[in-house]
Scaffold this motif. Structure first.
Motif, PDB file in Angstrom:
ATOM      1  N   UNK A   1      -7.341  -0.092   1.140  1.00 59.07           N
ATOM      2  CA  UNK A   1      -6.367   0.229   0.495  1.00 59.07           C
ATOM      3  C   UNK A   1      -5.473  -1.113   0.295  1.00 59.07           C
ATOM      4  N   UNK A   2      -5.445  -2.221   0.577  1.00 54.34           N
ATOM      5  CA  UNK A   2      -4.285  -3.694   0.829  1.00 54.34           C
ATOM      6  C   UNK A   2      -5.020  -3.789  -0.236  1.00 54.34           C
ATOM      7  N   UNK A   3      -6.347  -3.892  -0.852  1.00 55.31           N
ATOM      8  CA  UNK A   3      -6.792  -4.134  -2.473  1.00 55.31           C
ATOM      9  C   UNK A   3      -6.575  -2.952  -3.732  1.00 55.31           C
ATOM     10  N   UNK A   4      -6.721  -1.577  -2.916  1.00 59.93           N
ATOM     11  CA  UNK A   4      -6.640  -0.456  -3.818  1.00 59.93           C
ATOM     12  C   UNK A   4      -5.423  -0.547  -4.418  1.00 59.93           C
ATOM     13  N   UNK A   5      -3.866  -0.745  -3.663  1.00 60.18           N
ATOM     14  CA  UNK A   5      -2.741  -0.796  -4.486  1.00 60.18           C
ATOM     15  C   UNK A   5      -2.342  -1.181  -5.275  1.00 60.18           C
ATOM     16  N   UNK A   6      -2.877  -2.714  -4.947  1.00 60.10           N
ATOM     17  CA  UNK A   6      -2.295  -3.521  -6.340  1.00 60.10           C
ATOM     18  C   UNK A   6      -2.892  -3.812  -6.977  1.00 60.10           C
ATOM     19  N   UNK A   7      -4.038  -2.577  -7.351  1.00 62.58           N
ATOM     20  CA  UNK A   7      -5.208  -3.029  -8.003  1.00 62.58           C
ATOM     21  C   UNK A   7      -4.641  -1.149  -9.366  1.00 62.58           C
ATOM     22  N   UNK A   8      -3.995  -0.503  -8.561  1.00 61.18           N
ATOM     23  CA  UNK A   8      -3.713   0.613  -8.737  1.00 61.18           C
ATOM     24  C   UNK A   8      -2.658   0.428  -9.471  1.00 61.18           C
ATOM     25  N   UNK A   9      -1.462  -0.388  -9.138  1.00 62.45           N
ATOM     26  CA  UNK A   9      -0.642  -0.896  -9.511  1.00 62.45           C
ATOM     27  C   UNK A   9      -0.587  -1.390 -10.899  1.00 62.45           C
ATOM     28  N   UNK A  19       6.333  -4.968  -5.433  1.00 64.09           N
ATOM     29  CA  UNK A  19       5.722  -3.992  -4.636  1.00 64.09           C
ATOM     30  C   UNK A  19       4.954  -4.130  -3.999  1.00 64.09           C
ATOM     31  N   UNK A  20       3.958  -3.613  -4.828  1.00 69.65           N
ATOM     32  CA  UNK A  20       2.354  -3.127  -4.461  1.00 69.65           C
ATOM     33  C   UNK A  20       1.725  -4.475  -3.748  1.00 69.65           C
ATOM     34  N   UNK A  21       1.967  -5.664  -4.138  1.00 65.10           N
ATOM     35  CA  UNK A  21       1.498  -6.722  -3.078  1.00 65.10           C
ATOM     36  C   UNK A  21       1.951  -6.773  -1.606  1.00 65.10           C
ATOM     37  N   UNK A  22       3.360  -7.186  -1.847  1.00 68.54           N
ATOM     38  CA  UNK A  22       4.598  -7.158  -0.872  1.00 68.54           C
ATOM     39  C   UNK A  22       3.893  -5.670   0.614  1.00 68.54           C
ATOM     40  N   UNK A  23       3.760  -4.306  -0.162  1.00 69.42           N
ATOM     41  CA  UNK A  23       3.383  -3.662   0.788  1.00 69.42           C
ATOM     42  C   UNK A  23       1.911  -3.442   1.050  1.00 69.42           C
ATOM     43  N   UNK A  24       0.644  -4.117   0.675  1.00 66.05           N
ATOM     44  CA  UNK A  24      -0.392  -4.094   0.731  1.00 66.05           C
ATOM     45  C   UNK A  24      -0.113  -5.495   2.149  1.00 66.05           C
ATOM     46  N   UNK A  57       7.759   1.510   5.044  1.00 65.68           N
ATOM     47  CA  UNK A  57       8.826   2.263   4.875  1.00 65.68           C
ATOM     48  C   UNK A  57       9.773   1.178   4.283  1.00 65.68           C
ATOM     49  N   UNK A  58      10.296   0.516   5.409  1.00 70.00           N
ATOM     50  CA  UNK A  58      11.506  -0.410   4.148  1.00 70.00           C
ATOM     51  C   UNK A  58      11.125  -0.739   2.951  1.00 70.00           C
ATOM     52  N   UNK A  59      10.292  -1.271   2.822  1.00 72.16           N
ATOM     53  CA  UNK A  59       9.536  -2.310   1.925  1.00 72.16           C
ATOM     54  C   UNK A  59      10.056  -1.456   0.897  1.00 72.16           C
ATOM     55  N   UNK A  60       9.278  -0.631   0.357  1.00 66.78           N
ATOM     56  CA  UNK A  60       9.460   0.473  -0.145  1.00 66.78           C
ATOM     57  C   UNK A  60      10.721   1.163  -0.376  1.00 66.78           C
ATOM     58  N   UNK A  61      11.643   1.352   0.210  1.00 64.32           N
ATOM     59  CA  UNK A  61      12.811   2.038   0.633  1.00 64.32           C
ATOM     60  C   UNK A  61      13.795   0.661  -1.145  1.00 64.32           C
TER      61      UNK A  61
END
Length: 170
Positions: A1-9, A19-24, A57-61
């Motif tokens: 997920x940590x790799x897929x999220x930034x790639x998807x973004x 934000x994707x890198x931060x959340x990942x 959750x906080x970072x996403x918000x």
């Protein structure tokens, strides 16, 4: 997920890469710390996972809500529309989001929910402003009265809007 999220973004919404890198990183960091703690402190693992989930959750918000409002919410575009409206000029809009346009522009809007009403409104004497969705404008564009010009175009969510103006008779 940590790799897929930034790639998807990167593929779908490049402006969300930060934000994707931060959340990942928060997910990955929480997972790594939980793995390191699993042999030493059993209850620390749960606390670590709960803490990293809360941080995600906080970072996403903090990062995604402002982005969503900027791209999905019509408030920003309505502010731009309002700057182009003359209070003395009648203003009309089609059905979609009419109440929100009225609220954010601070203007009463004529309800123009049919092709006939829309064309009659623009053909009436005097200046007129009309906020209209792209899919409603396309089929009537050829039939617009003379003197109708596009003043502004904008996007709210996945919908394109046009602010049309008809100048008054001289």
């Amino acid at each position: 997920l940590s790799v897929a999220l930034p790639l998807a973004a990167l593929r779908r919404q490049p402006d969300l890469i930060g934000p994707a890198i931060t959340i990942a990183a928060l997910l990955l960091g929480g997972g790594i710390v939980a793995l390191l703690l699993r042999r030493r402190a059993g209850s620390g693992v749960a606390a670590c996972l709960i803490g990293s989930t809360a941080a995600v959750i906080l970072a996403a918000l903090l990062m995604l809500v402002p982005w969503t409002n900027r791209h999905q919410n019509l408030r920003g575009f309505a502010t731009t529309v309002r700057r182009h409206l003359d209070p003395a000029t009648p203003f009309g809009t089609t059905e979609q989001k009419r109440e929100a346009w009225i609220f954010y522009t601070g203007r009463f809007a004529e309800p123009l929910d049919s092709r006939t009403a829309l064309l009659a409104y623009l053909a009436a004497p005097g200046p007129r402003d009309l906020l209209i969705e792209d899919e409603v404008l396309r089929p009537v564009r050829e039939d617009l009265p003379p003197g109708v010009t596009e003043v502004l175009r904008g996007r709210v969510g996945d919908q394109d809007y046009h602010l049309l103006h008809k100048a008054g008779s001289s």
